[in-house]
Design a protein around this motif. Structure first.
Motif, PDB file in Angstrom:
ATOM      1  N   HIS A  36       9.804 -15.842   8.909  1.00  0.00           N
ATOM      2  CA  HIS A  36       9.256 -15.668  10.259  1.00  0.00           C
ATOM      3  C   HIS A  36       7.732 -15.776  10.282  1.00  0.00           C
ATOM      4  N   LYS A  37       7.117 -15.563   9.111  1.00  0.00           N
ATOM      5  CA  LYS A  37       5.653 -15.468   9.019  1.00  0.00           C
ATOM      6  C   LYS A  37       5.289 -15.410   7.543  1.00  0.00           C
ATOM      7  N   ILE A  38       3.970 -15.335   7.220  1.00  0.00           N
ATOM      8  CA  ILE A  38       3.598 -14.970   5.851  1.00  0.00           C
ATOM      9  C   ILE A  38       3.032 -13.568   5.867  1.00  0.00           C
ATOM     10  N   ALA A  55       0.884  -0.817   4.303  1.00  0.00           N
ATOM     11  CA  ALA A  55       2.008  -1.354   3.538  1.00  0.00           C
ATOM     12  C   ALA A  55       1.933  -2.872   3.392  1.00  0.00           C
ATOM     13  N   GLN A  56       1.393  -3.549   4.379  1.00  0.00           N
ATOM     14  CA  GLN A  56       1.326  -5.017   4.317  1.00  0.00           C
ATOM     15  C   GLN A  56       0.449  -5.550   5.430  1.00  0.00           C
ATOM     16  N   LEU A  57       0.085  -6.817   5.255  1.00  0.00           N
ATOM     17  CA  LEU A  57      -0.697  -7.538   6.262  1.00  0.00           C
ATOM     18  C   LEU A  57       0.016  -8.862   6.528  1.00  0.00           C
ATOM     19  N   HIS A  58       0.158  -9.224   7.803  1.00  0.00           N
ATOM     20  CA  HIS A  58       0.812 -10.505   8.119  1.00  0.00           C
ATOM     21  C   HIS A  58       0.180 -11.121   9.360  1.00  0.00           C
ATOM     22  N   TRP A  59       0.603 -12.337   9.665  1.00  0.00           N
ATOM     23  CA  TRP A  59      -0.017 -13.076  10.774  1.00  0.00           C
ATOM     24  C   TRP A  59       1.006 -13.752  11.674  1.00  0.00           C
ATOM     25  N   HIS A  60       0.555 -13.972  12.901  1.00  0.00           N
ATOM     26  CA  HIS A  60       1.285 -14.746  13.912  1.00  0.00           C
ATOM     27  C   HIS A  60       0.329 -15.853  14.348  1.00  0.00           C
ATOM     28  N   TRP A  61       0.820 -17.079  14.598  1.00  0.00           N
ATOM     29  CA  TRP A  61      -0.100 -18.164  14.960  1.00  0.00           C
ATOM     30  C   TRP A  61       0.611 -19.221  15.809  1.00  0.00           C
ATOM     31  N   GLY A 114      -3.708 -11.152  13.354  1.00  0.00           N
ATOM     32  CA  GLY A 114      -3.318 -10.515  12.102  1.00  0.00           C
ATOM     33  C   GLY A 114      -2.925  -9.067  12.347  1.00  0.00           C
ATOM     34  N   HIS A 115      -1.922  -8.582  11.609  1.00  0.00           N
ATOM     35  CA  HIS A 115      -1.443  -7.199  11.747  1.00  0.00           C
ATOM     36  C   HIS A 115      -1.469  -6.489  10.399  1.00  0.00           C
ATOM     37  N   LEU A 116      -2.356  -5.510  10.280  1.00  0.00           N
ATOM     38  CA  LEU A 116      -2.370  -4.655   9.098  1.00  0.00           C
ATOM     39  C   LEU A 116      -1.499  -3.443   9.431  1.00  0.00           C
ATOM     40  N   VAL A 117      -0.338  -3.365   8.772  1.00  0.00           N
ATOM     41  CA  VAL A 117       0.704  -2.403   9.129  1.00  0.00           C
ATOM     42  C   VAL A 117       0.628  -1.164   8.247  1.00  0.00           C
ATOM     43  N   PHE A 118       0.440  -0.002   8.878  1.00  0.00           N
ATOM     44  CA  PHE A 118       0.391   1.292   8.191  1.00  0.00           C
ATOM     45  C   PHE A 118       1.620   2.108   8.560  1.00  0.00           C
ATOM     46  N   SER A 139       5.392  -0.932  20.384  1.00  0.00           N
ATOM     47  CA  SER A 139       6.572  -1.191  19.556  1.00  0.00           C
ATOM     48  C   SER A 139       6.257  -2.232  18.482  1.00  0.00           C
ATOM     49  N   LEU A 140       7.216  -2.432  17.581  1.00  0.00           N
ATOM     50  CA  LEU A 140       7.216  -3.608  16.730  1.00  0.00           C
ATOM     51  C   LEU A 140       7.354  -4.815  17.647  1.00  0.00           C
ATOM     52  N   THR A 141       6.730  -5.925  17.274  1.00  0.00           N
ATOM     53  CA  THR A 141       6.817  -7.128  18.110  1.00  0.00           C
ATOM     54  C   THR A 141       7.945  -8.053  17.666  1.00  0.00           C
ATOM     55  N   THR A 142       8.737  -7.573  16.705  1.00  0.00           N
ATOM     56  CA  THR A 142       9.892  -8.344  16.239  1.00  0.00           C
ATOM     57  C   THR A 142      11.126  -7.440  16.300  1.00  0.00           C
ATOM     58  N   PRO A 143      12.328  -8.049  16.494  1.00  0.00           N
ATOM     59  CA  PRO A 143      13.548  -7.230  16.518  1.00  0.00           C
ATOM     60  C   PRO A 143      13.669  -6.376  15.267  1.00  0.00           C
TER      61      PRO A 143
HETATM   62  O1  1SD Z   1       6.768  -8.500  12.537  1.00  0.00           O
HETATM   63  C1  1SD Z   1       6.502  -7.322  11.821  1.00  0.00           C
HETATM   64  C2  1SD Z   1       7.646  -7.035  10.867  1.00  0.00           C
HETATM   65  O2  1SD Z   1       7.720  -8.052   9.907  1.00  0.00           O
HETATM   66  C3  1SD Z   1       7.449  -5.725  10.172  1.00  0.00           C
HETATM   67  O3  1SD Z   1       6.290  -5.833   9.392  1.00  0.00           O
HETATM   68  C4  1SD Z   1       7.250  -4.643  11.189  1.00  0.00           C
HETATM   69  C5  1SD Z   1       6.863  -3.334  10.547  1.00  0.00           C
HETATM   70  O4  1SD Z   1       7.885  -2.845   9.744  1.00  0.00           O
HETATM   71  O5  1SD Z   1       6.200  -4.968  12.068  1.00  0.00           O
HETATM   72  C6  1SD Z   1       6.334  -6.153  12.781  1.00  0.00           C
HETATM   73  S1  1SD Z   1       4.880  -6.239  13.785  1.00  0.00           S
HETATM   74  O6  1SD Z   1       5.119  -5.421  14.980  1.00  0.00           O
HETATM   75  O7  1SD Z   1       3.752  -5.775  13.002  1.00  0.00           O
HETATM   76  N1  1SD Z   1       4.639  -7.712  14.241  1.00  0.00           N
END
Ligand code: 1SD
Ligand code: ZN
Length: 267
Positions: free
Chosen positions: A67-69, A93-99, A120-124, A207-211
């Motif tokens: 879905h992303k990196i 916990a992780q960093l990911h991106w949407h583009w 970019g989303h730095l997820v805590f 919320s989370l932006t993914t199911p």
């Molecule tokens: O899309 C991410 C998902 O991969 C996961 O990281 C979740 C957190 O557990 O967060 C969503 S998001 O809301 O950060 N896009």
């Protein structure tokens, strides 16, 4: 597609119907943010950040999850934040991106209705109350995410500069692929990922932006965008989804503002 959702046929406009329990909720993310609200938001406290030093052996790994990196790092590297230096309740916990497929779209949040090329989303997760991110993801006060907008520029983005070698690795192109990134000993996540102006931001309950769109995220989105070069964006757009199509437009468009996710309520 993986998990029964994607950004195509089973894309964002079907998530409320496919995952009604949460994706149809009333504090869903992303939302459109307005600069008006940012001014009121100056009453909301900035986080205090902390990162342990990069010891020998700390590794970063980029992976394509279909879905992303996403960027992960070895557990001995501690990246935390909280209301004060003593109260570091959130652990990254992780960093990911949407583009996007073009420079005019790609971000999830919008600012005064403007979309950016990427976000970019730095997820805590709340490591004071929960053992790990999967325990926290569905829980109240479980997660906090820092969001940053990317704007196309003549300048390279310094964080992507660090990731470029891994990003260029062909193993990353397809779902499940992963590539290691060598850590600079002077790397700091906060100064490399966040914009220079960290005083202006939006904060809201969403919320989370993914199911499955759990409503467990305290969002902080910075007003100032950071640069990314066209060349670096192309490196993201060459990746593939699980069905081998080009990984672009992996963003959920803004959802309506409701009492539950309206920004500006100090907390
Ligand atoms: O899309 C991410 C998902 O991969 C996961 O990281 C979740 C957190 O557990 O967060 C969503 S998001 O809301 O950060 N896009
Ligand atoms: Zn995200």
């Amino acid at each position: 597609a993986a998990g029964g959702w994607d950004y195509g046929k089973n894309g964002p406009n079907r998530w409320a119907e496919l995952f009604p329990k949460f994706c149809a909720g009333d504090k869903q993310s992303p939302i459109d943010l307005s600069t008006q609200t940012a001014l009121q938001n100056s009453l909301i406290r900035k986080y205090v950040f902390h990162q342990s030093s990069i010891a020998a052996g700390v590794k970063f790994t980029l992976k394509n999850d279909g879905h992303k990196i996403e960027l992960n790092w070895s557990p001995e590297l501690s990246i935390t934040m909280g209301q004060t230096a003593a109260d570091q309740m959130y652990t990254a916990a992780q960093l990911h991106w949407h583009w996007g497929s073009s420079d005019q779209q790609g971000s999830e949040h919008t600012l005064d209705k403007k979309s950016y090329a990427a976000e970019g989303h730095l997820v805590f997760y709340n490591s004071k109350d929960y053992a790990n991110i999967s325990m926290a993801a569905s829980r109240p006060n479980g997660l906090a995410v820092l969001g940053v907008f990317y704007e196309v520029s003549a300048n390279d983005n310094p964080l992507f500069k660090d990731l470029e070698k891994a990003l260029a690795n062909d193993t990353l192109i397809n779902m499940g692929g992963a590539a290691e990134v060598a850590a600079r000993t002077d790397f700091n996540m906060f100064s490399t990922f966040l914009p220079s102006n960290q005083d202006e931001f939006f904060r809201y309950d969403g919320s989370l932006t993914t199911p499955v769109c759990y409503e467990s995220v305290l969002w902080t989105v910075y007003r100032q965008a950071v640069p990314i070069s066209a060349r670096q964006l192309q490196m993201l757009r060459r990746l593939h989804y699980s069905d081998n199509s080009s990984m672009v437009n992996n963003f959920r468009p803004p959802l309506p503002l409701n009492p539950g996710n309206r920004p500006g309520t100090p907390r």
